[in-house]
Design a protein around this motif. Structure first.
Motif: not given
Length: 62
Positions: A26-49
């Motif tokens: 089972i594999g998946l892309l890490n959401p944090t890697v993708l969201i970091e492209l948007l350079k938004d700390d709040h979204l990065t925090m959500i992506a970590r969760e």
């Protein structure tokens, strides 16, 4: 998506389930890697969760 409509490009989170040499993976892309492209700390925090929850699901499926 209310905060940044561009987040829609990254949804849904892709999960791959496949068999190789009699083992199941089972594999998946890490959401944090993708969201970091948007350079938004709040979204990065959500992506970590989200990433943490997805990893728990994958671990539970093993």
């Amino acid at each position: 998506m209310e905060k940044r409509i561009e987040v829609g490009y990254f949804l849904p989170c892709k999960v791959a389930v496949y068999e190789k040499e009699d083992d199941v993976y089972i594999g998946l892309l890490n959401p944090t890697v993708l969201i970091e492209l948007l350079k938004d700390d709040h979204l990065t925090m959500i992506a970590r969760e989200v990433e943490s929850t997805l990893k728990e699901v994958v671990d539970a499926a093993k």
